[in-house]
Enzyme design. Structure first.
Site, PDB file in Angstrom:
ATOM      1  CE1 TYR A   1      -4.345  -1.566   0.609  1.00 33.53           C
ATOM      2  CE2 TYR A   1      -2.877  -3.285   1.392  1.00 33.53           C
ATOM      3  CZ  TYR A   1      -4.124  -2.881   0.959  1.00 33.53           C
ATOM      4  OH  TYR A   1      -5.155  -3.790   0.866  1.00 33.53           O
ATOM      5  CD  GLU A   2      -1.371   5.850  -2.496  1.00 33.34           C
ATOM      6  OE1 GLU A   2      -0.986   5.711  -3.666  1.00 33.34           O
ATOM      7  OE2 GLU A   2      -2.318   6.569  -2.174  1.00 33.34           O
ATOM      8  CB  SER A   3       0.070   4.158   3.803  1.00 35.92           C
ATOM      9  OG  SER A   3      -0.193   2.760   3.830  1.00 35.92           O
TER      10      SER A   3
END
Lengths: 273, 271
Positions: free
Chosen positions: A70-72
């Site tokens: 996930y881009e987080s």
């Protein structure tokens, strides 16, 4: 590594399945078809919403070793419920590694370490370019959408890209109001000319059927129709003269196991474990 | 050395009208309390930099604090549109708002260049997108070694960075763990920094994956428990998903938003 398509099971058009189509929705068919497109062991960069649902469904069915990124900054997240945002605590708590945002984009995505990017959009065109920015002119938008987020670089740098989008007259348009993320640009040769390293979109998964790029022209071709969907219906939805594969197949309806896993995942979505 | 302050003092001393303010926190540790204090003090004409303008930005935009927004994704995560953000862009309400729009990778690298004191950053990005023609701060540069064309974005050096963290010690060393986002780069790229924390501890026990930002790059730290609400602080609080859902109805109309502003920000308790 399992081969993609173990569950894809294309039934020939003539052998119409007798599945009861009232037992699942078209949305569910779309999510199931998208989950089937993921291969066990792949590293998948996941956006929130339907792509996240499909990727998590794949982990619960045929692809338990799918690595969700996930881009987080959460790498190898194993959520027990569907996250509401790409930065839910659940993702960080269950991840193999949590890295900063500069690191996820520079070291992991840009460096070409991600096998498959999973994107949604508000609009798509015949070369699978995507718009998530505006409907109408950029300076005076009719509808201002959220914008790019991680999508432009996901579309550019992942080894391949899967797109999930409902098919209707407002989503399948040509030209796009804004090109937020590139698919095949203006057609064959565009990605190469821009120096993009990933192959680009390999499949567009919709609620009506599946489309794949023509190997030569890169234009999207309808290759699979979902059960109960007519060719006329699909043709009518596309904002251009849609190309249809000469070997058009019928998607296998969601299995009981897939539907059970999907519904369990969705009903657990709002429950805090 | 970081100075311990009350929230109202820190905001009034560090954030001035017309400043470029980075308010960061990537879905986690979003500095809501400091942003709402900024609204309460009526600090306006701000250039707000934020990767993910979500509820924090919607509130500041609707309150008229933002002259320009530098961003890469503006939505209510898991819910839908940001109505005040949309109203400002679509209709110029409550004031016209300039935008500078990026991808996450591009804006992140603006901070990285800023933190590194370099004039610009390079990335493989934006190729083939319409953003290239719309955002003046995205250009192309040729690699002097290979000749490859790459995207370039200029350094972002805000006047002040505002972030929320789990802990600080009494000297103002800041401890963040979980999703650390772009907070370190925001602080290091900015001239001043304001950090609100859940807890002030005697001694920092570094958590797995945690980072410590030394007190000598922090200007002010503030004890503000719950200061990330409705987002969360890992180890202290859960994301208030209901608040995000409720915001849809509150923010949908100008009247509903003005009522919220009046009751919650100007008259009421911090929320």
């Amino acid at each position: 590594m399992a081969r993609r398509g173990d569950l894809q099971g294309r039934a020939a058009m003539t052998e119409e399945t007798n599945e009861d189509q009232s037992s699942y929705s078209r949305q569910e068919m779309m999510v199931v078809a998208a989950s089937r497109a993921l291969v066990d062991g792949q590293v998948c960069f996941v956006g929130i919403g339907a792509p996240s649902t499909a990727a998590n469904l794949a982990r619960r069915t045929h692809a338990p070793n799918l690595v969700l990124v996930y881009e987080s900054g959460c790498i190898g997240a194993k959520p027990t419920r569907l996250p509401l945002s790409i930065g839910d605590g659940e993702l960080a708590e269950t991840a193999d590694s949590v890295v900063s945002v500069p690191e996820i984009f520079n070291y992991w995505l840009q460096a070409g370490r991600i096998d498959v990017g999973f994107l949604g959009a508000a609009q798509i065109d015949r070369f699978a370019n995507l718009n998530t920015t505006v409907i109408g002119p950029y300076e005076h938008p009719k509808v201002r959408l959220p914008g790019a987020g991680g999508a432009p670089e996901i579309a550019a740098s992942c080894k391949e890209v899967l797109v999930m989008i409902k098919m209707n007259k407002t989503t399948f348009v040509d030209p796009l109001d804004f090109r937020t993320s590139i698919g095949f640009g203006d057609g064959a040769g565009s990605r190469e000319a821009l120096g993009l390293r990933g192959r680009g979109p390999t499949m567009v998964i919709t609620d009506l059927g599946l489309l794949r790029p023509d190997p030569v022209s890169c234009e999207l071709v309808l290759t699979d129709l979902h059960p109960g969907v007519s060719l006329e219906e699909v043709r009518e939805m596309a904002g251009w003269r849609l190309r249809i594969s000469e070997t058009l197949s019928r998607t296998v309806a969601p299995t009981e196991a897939e539907l059970t896993a999907l519904r369990a995942l969705e009903s657990a979505g709002s429950v805090k474990k | 050395m970081a100075q311990l302050m009350e929230l109202d003092q820190a905001v009034s001393e560090l954030i001035h009208a017309g400043d470029t303010v980075a308010m960061e926190g990537f879905t986690h540790l979003i500095p809501h309390a400091a942003a709402q204090e900024t609204i309460r003090q009526g600090i306006g004409d701000l250039v707000l930099a934020r990767l993910t303008p979500d509820l924090l930005s919607d509130q500041m935009i609707g309150a008229g604090c933002v002259a320009k927004l530098i961003f890469s994704w503006g939505g209510n995560p898991g819910v839908g549109s940001l109505h005040r953000f949309r109203d400002a862009i679509e209709n110029g309400w409550p004031r016209p708002m300039e935008i500078e729009e990026h991808s996450h990778a591009g804006l992140t690298n603006r901070y990285v260049a800023g933190a590194s004191s370099l004039p610009f950053a390079i990335l493989r990005g934006y190729a083939g997108t319409s953003l290239l023609g719309k955002t003046a701060n995205i250009k192309s540069v040729e690699c002097p070694f290979t000749g490859e064309q790459l995207a370039a974005v200029p350094a972002l050096n805000p006047d002040v960075a505002v972030v929320h963290a789990q802990q600080a010690d009494s000297a103002g060393n800041v401890h963040i763990w979980g999703i650390t986002g772009v907070q370190k780069e925001a602080i290091l790229s900015s001239r001043r920094s304001l950090v609100t924390v859940e807890e002030i501890v005697d001694h920092i026990d570094l958590r797995p994956g945690g980072i410590v930002i030394p007190s000598w790059v922090v200007t002010a730290f503030v004890h503000a428990p719950g200061g990330a609400h409705p987002s969360y602080a890992a180890g202290y609080s859960e994301r208030d998903n209901q608040y995000y859902s409720d915001w849809e109805a509150i923010s949908r109309s100008r009247e509903g938003f003005k009522q919220w502003l009046d009751e919650v920000i100007y008259k009421g308790e911090r929320r």
